[in-house]
Design an enzyme around this catalytic site. Structure first.
Site, PDB file in Angstrom:
ATOM      1  CG  LEU A  83      -1.728   1.304   1.216  1.00 34.03           C
ATOM      2  CD1 LEU A  83      -3.060   0.995   0.024  1.00 34.03           C
ATOM      3  CD2 LEU A  83      -2.790   0.886   2.687  1.00 34.03           C
ATOM      4  CG  ASN A  84       1.680   5.598  -2.544  1.00 28.20           C
ATOM      5  OD1 ASN A  84       3.080   5.053  -1.636  1.00 28.20           O
ATOM      6  ND2 ASN A  84       2.431   5.638  -3.816  1.00 28.20           N
ATOM      7  CE  LYS A  86       7.003   8.637   1.243  1.00 23.44           C
ATOM      8  NZ  LYS A  86       8.766   8.754   0.644  1.00 23.44           N
ATOM      9  CG  PHE A 108       6.291   4.808  10.862  1.00 29.34           C
ATOM     10  CD1 PHE A 108       7.060   4.013   9.323  1.00 29.34           C
ATOM     11  CD2 PHE A 108       4.938   4.620  10.395  1.00 29.34           C
ATOM     12  CE1 PHE A 108       6.310   3.494   8.851  1.00 29.34           C
ATOM     13  CE2 PHE A 108       4.062   3.752   8.811  1.00 29.34           C
ATOM     14  CZ  PHE A 108       5.264   3.202   7.832  1.00 29.34           C
ATOM     15  CG  ASP A 180      15.634  -2.957  16.839  1.00 25.63           C
ATOM     16  OD1 ASP A 180      14.656  -1.965  16.924  1.00 25.63           O
ATOM     17  OD2 ASP A 180      16.691  -3.124  16.082  1.00 25.63           O
ATOM     18  N   GLY A 243      27.110  -5.960  38.959  1.00 28.29           N
ATOM     19  CA  GLY A 243      27.374  -5.217  40.224  1.00 28.29           C
ATOM     20  C   GLY A 243      28.844  -5.650  40.501  1.00 28.29           C
TER      21      GLY A 243
END
Length: 410
Positions: A83-84, A86, A108, A180, A243
């Site tokens: 899917l575009n 923009k 994003f 991540d 530690g």
């Protein structure tokens, strides 16, 4: 005939998967978000993976061997569409999907979705029950909001790199993409929390997880030492406890590799003394308590190193484990990817992949008693489910789909 893809295949077969009937719009990429949606797909959710026409970035990382294994690992059981976003029509199609979805997830940079006109506020006006989840490096507010972030960068900012390595050596990154995956786990948790809230209120929530926030607590031992010692605390402790609060706690060389031992309790030490053939050491006043062993950690390491050098790593680990001493051989990736325990449990499973051949790939580590594991399905080619999602689910005609392709929308 239209197919309601909001029902996972497992649900159609009567399997009681926790997220049956939940539809997830997955706009995420690389590791962070895709791991969160992978966990949802293997809990029965219908995960629609929405990618740009060129595919998400991880698809292009397979140049040393075809399709990348990490992509295959994280995208089982998802339905890929292109899917575009923009294009105006692309945004409109996303809005159509949102009307029928339960969850939308993106990772994003902050503000990207708002600039496209499809941010959380706009989409929840279309579907007030929508749960909107996002993850970024530093979060959507604060002075670091616009800083670009990848795992290596986050390891540096979060103290992971500075804490890794030996005291007399340079800082070293973690071999694992910790930031991540920490963020992906927390993102999954936040969305499950929002689903529970929606059950009580009927409305969706906006949830956010930053990689920085998700990583902070993992250095708890190191923070504790710094709090106690201030600038006198070493920045790096090698394979010793972060530690410096446990001994033995190190990687010890054997004949054919290395073995790690982490023995915090006095009964562990007594067992070690038996294993290495020096039971009298259990009563040595220099080593009798954990505090004594921490103060004399160099002596502790010398004793274990002397014994370990006479053993293979397998024999040493077996002897320690027979006495319930926490230890393990340091294994290579081939050994890890063929682990007999994970294969026996089904948390690692053989999969015949159309491009990678026969590989072992992980299943979800989240298990519910009495609920069978969803069969793993190889990830699909880019856009493989365009016709099903846009045609059968959204109801667009063949001619409309062909026009979307011609116009560069999908």
């Amino acid at each position: 005939m239209k197919i309601d893809v909001s029902q996972a295949e497992g649900a159609q077969q009567g399997a009681p998967y926790p997220l049956d009937g939940i539809t997830v719009l997955d706009l995420t990429q690389i590791y962070n978000g895709p791991y969160a949606t992978f966990l949802m797909a293997l809990a029965g959710a219908n995960v629609i993976k929405i990618e740009p026409k060129t595919g998400e970035n991880l698809r292009s990382r397979g140049d040393l061997g075809g399709v990348a294994y990490p992509f295959a690992m994280l995208n089982s059981n998802k339905k890929p569409v292109t899917l575009n976003l923009k294009s105006e029509q692309g945004k409109e199609i996303l809005r159509e999907m949102v009307k029928k979805a339960d969850i939308l997830i993106e990772n994003f940079s902050p503000g990207v979705m708002d600039r496209l006109g499809v941010g959380a506020e706009a989409l929840q006006k279309i579907n007030p029950r929508l749960i909107y989840g996002s993850s970024s490096g530093y979060g959507s507010d604060g002075p670091y909001r616009n800083y670009p972030a990848m795992d290596l960068v986050m390891q540096a900012m979060c103290g992971v790199i500075n804490s890794t390595g030996f005291p007399d050596g340079p800082p070293v990154k973690s071999g694992a993409a910790l930031c991540d995956f920490f963020a992906g786990i927390h993102l999954h948790s936040a969305i499950m929390m929002a689903l529970y809230a929606r059950e009580r209120t009927g409305t969706g929530k906006v949830v956010e997880v930053s990689m920085q926030d998700a990583t902070y607590c993992s250095l708890g031992s190191n923070y504790g030492m710094f709090h106690a010692r201030g600038d006198a605390a070493p920045e790096r402790t090698g394979n010793r406890h972060g530690g410096l609060g446990v001994a033995p706690y190190n990687a010890y060389p054997a004949k054919d590799g290395w073995v790690v031992v982490n023995a915090p309790a006095d009964h562990h030490w007594r067992a070690i003394c038996e294993v290495i053939g020096q039971p009298d050491l259990a009563d040595d006043p220099r080593l009798a308590t954990r505090t004594d062993r921490v103060v004399n950690f160099e002596l502790v390491d010398e004793l274990l190193e002397a014994w370990m050098k006479t053993q293979t790593k397998g024999d040493a680990a077996a002897a320690m484990l027979a006495r319930s001493v926490p230890c393990a051989p340091v294994r290579n990736l081939k050994e890890v990817m063929n682990d007999e325990n994970m294969l026996a449990r089904g948390s690692l499973q053989p999969l015949d992949h159309p491009e990678l051949g026969r590989i072992n790939v992980p299943h979800s580590p989240l298990n519910m008693k009495g609920v069978p594991r969803i069969p793993l399905e190889p990830h699909l080619p880019l856009g493989a489910k365009n016709d099903e999602i846009y045609g059968e689910w959204l109801g667009h005609s063949r001619e409309e789909i062909d026009r979307m392709k011609a116009d560069g929308v999908i």
